[in-house]
Design a protein around this motif. Structure first.
Motif, mmCIF file in Angstrom:
data_model
loop_
_atom_site.group_PDB
_atom_site.id
_atom_site.type_symbol
_atom_site.label_atom_id
_atom_site.label_comp_id
_atom_site.label_asym_id
_atom_site.label_seq_id
_atom_site.Cartn_x
_atom_site.Cartn_y
_atom_site.Cartn_z
ATOM 1 N N HIS A 37 0.815 -1.216 0.000
ATOM 2 C CA HIS A 37 0.000 0.000 0.000
ATOM 3 C C HIS A 37 0.852 1.271 0.000
ATOM 4 N N GLY A 38 2.182 1.116 -0.094
ATOM 5 C CA GLY A 38 3.069 2.264 -0.216
ATOM 6 C C GLY A 38 3.330 3.029 1.065
ATOM 7 N N LEU A 39 3.182 2.375 2.220
ATOM 8 C CA LEU A 39 3.433 3.046 3.489
ATOM 9 C C LEU A 39 4.927 3.119 3.778
ATOM 10 N N THR A 40 5.334 4.175 4.459
ATOM 11 C CA THR A 40 6.720 4.293 4.923
ATOM 12 C C THR A 40 6.891 3.408 6.153
ATOM 13 N N LYS A 41 8.134 3.299 6.625
ATOM 14 C CA LYS A 41 8.378 2.509 7.840
ATOM 15 C C LYS A 41 7.616 3.107 9.018
ATOM 16 N N ALA A 42 7.658 4.421 9.162
ATOM 17 C CA ALA A 42 6.960 5.078 10.281
ATOM 18 C C ALA A 42 5.451 4.865 10.176
ATOM 19 N N GLU A 43 4.906 4.965 8.969
ATOM 20 C CA GLU A 43 3.471 4.733 8.777
ATOM 21 C C GLU A 43 3.110 3.283 9.089
ATOM 22 N N THR A 44 4.004 2.367 8.709
ATOM 23 C CA THR A 44 3.780 0.950 8.996
ATOM 24 C C THR A 44 3.811 0.699 10.498
ATOM 25 N N GLN A 45 4.762 1.315 11.189
ATOM 26 C CA GLN A 45 4.825 1.166 12.643
ATOM 27 C C GLN A 45 3.555 1.687 13.291
ATOM 28 N N ALA A 46 3.058 2.817 12.828
ATOM 29 C CA ALA A 46 1.828 3.388 13.378
ATOM 30 C C ALA A 46 0.629 2.482 13.084
ATOM 31 N N ALA A 47 0.565 1.964 11.868
ATOM 32 C CA ALA A 47 -0.548 1.088 11.496
ATOM 33 C C ALA A 47 -0.545 -0.190 12.330
ATOM 34 N N LEU A 48 0.613 -0.788 12.495
ATOM 35 C CA LEU A 48 0.693 -2.029 13.260
ATOM 36 C C LEU A 48 0.520 -1.792 14.754
ATOM 37 N N ALA A 49 0.864 -0.597 15.214
ATOM 38 C CA ALA A 49 0.640 -0.262 16.627
ATOM 39 C C ALA A 49 -0.851 -0.344 16.948
ATOM 40 N N GLY A 50 -1.689 -0.076 15.947
ATOM 41 C CA GLY A 50 -3.121 -0.212 16.129
ATOM 42 C C GLY A 50 -3.547 -1.646 16.391
ATOM 43 N N PHE A 51 -2.671 -2.599 16.047
ATOM 44 C CA PHE A 51 -2.905 -4.013 16.320
ATOM 45 C C PHE A 51 -2.064 -4.490 17.505
ATOM 46 N N ARG A 52 -1.598 -3.527 18.299
ATOM 47 C CA ARG A 52 -0.808 -3.802 19.500
ATOM 48 C C ARG A 52 0.548 -4.442 19.203
ATOM 49 N N VAL A 53 1.128 -4.066 18.063
ATOM 50 C CA VAL A 53 2.464 -4.523 17.707
ATOM 51 C C VAL A 53 3.433 -3.418 18.100
ATOM 52 N N HIS A 54 4.386 -3.745 18.932
ATOM 53 C CA HIS A 54 5.367 -2.764 19.391
ATOM 54 C C HIS A 54 6.181 -2.265 18.194
ATOM 55 N N PRO A 55 6.387 -0.957 18.077
ATOM 56 C CA PRO A 55 7.137 -0.402 16.939
ATOM 57 C C PRO A 55 8.528 -1.010 16.762
ATOM 58 N N LYS A 56 9.174 -1.405 17.831
ATOM 59 C CA LYS A 56 10.515 -1.999 17.720
ATOM 60 C C LYS A 56 10.450 -3.338 16.986
ATOM 61 N N ILE A 57 9.409 -4.118 17.231
ATOM 62 C CA ILE A 57 9.258 -5.392 16.530
ATOM 63 C C ILE A 57 9.030 -5.130 15.040
ATOM 64 N N THR A 58 8.190 -4.153 14.722
ATOM 65 C CA THR A 58 7.957 -3.792 13.321
ATOM 66 C C THR A 58 9.260 -3.343 12.680
ATOM 67 N N GLU A 59 10.051 -2.575 13.403
ATOM 68 C CA GLU A 59 11.337 -2.102 12.880
ATOM 69 C C GLU A 59 12.271 -3.271 12.579
ATOM 70 N N ILE A 60 12.298 -4.261 13.462
ATOM 71 C CA ILE A 60 13.160 -5.435 13.263
ATOM 72 C C ILE A 60 12.713 -6.215 12.027
ATOM 73 N N VAL A 61 11.412 -6.430 11.889
ATOM 74 C CA VAL A 61 10.889 -7.154 10.729
ATOM 75 C C VAL A 61 11.194 -6.374 9.453
ATOM 76 N N TRP A 62 10.970 -5.064 9.486
ATOM 77 C CA TRP A 62 11.242 -4.206 8.317
ATOM 78 C C TRP A 62 12.715 -4.319 7.927
ATOM 79 N N HIS A 63 13.598 -4.229 8.908
ATOM 80 C CA HIS A 63 15.041 -4.306 8.644
ATOM 81 C C HIS A 63 15.407 -5.650 8.018
ATOM 82 N N ARG A 64 14.829 -6.707 8.532
ATOM 83 C CA ARG A 64 15.106 -8.048 7.990
ATOM 84 C C ARG A 64 14.651 -8.129 6.522
ATOM 85 N N LEU A 65 13.483 -7.561 6.239
ATOM 86 C CA LEU A 65 13.004 -7.542 4.849
ATOM 87 C C LEU A 65 13.958 -6.752 3.959
ATOM 88 N N GLU A 66 14.472 -5.632 4.470
ATOM 89 C CA GLU A 66 15.444 -4.833 3.710
ATOM 90 C C GLU A 66 16.693 -5.652 3.389
#
Length: 87
Positions: A37-66
């Protein structure tokens, strides 16, 4: 498994949650949807935070994908920059 604090590492033990492999797989899939959907990392962290996903976990997953998809992310970031310049 890994333990994370939902808010602050200094908080009580009861405020931590074990993150399972299944959790990481779900976060991975959700992150990929955000990328589609073209979200940035920060937008993705905010979106997943709505599902109670800690931003640090999202950051780790994002980094691994990179790390696993450098060509994709080079093109992805170029597209995001172009999108920003058009706005």
């Amino acid at each position: 498994m890994c333990r994370i604090s939902t808010i602050n590492p200094a908080l009580r033990r009861q405020d931590t949650k074990e993150v399972t492999v299944k959790d990481v797989q779900k976060i991975h899939a959700m992150t990929e949807q955000c990328l589609l959907h073209g979200l940035t990392k920060a937008e993705t962290q905010a979106a997943l935070a709505g599902f109670r996903v800690h931003p640090k976990i999202t950051e780790i997953v994002w980094h691994r994908l990179e790390l696993e998809n450098p060509e994709y992310f080079a093109a992805y970031y170029a597209a995001l920059r172009a999108k920003t310049l058009k706005s």
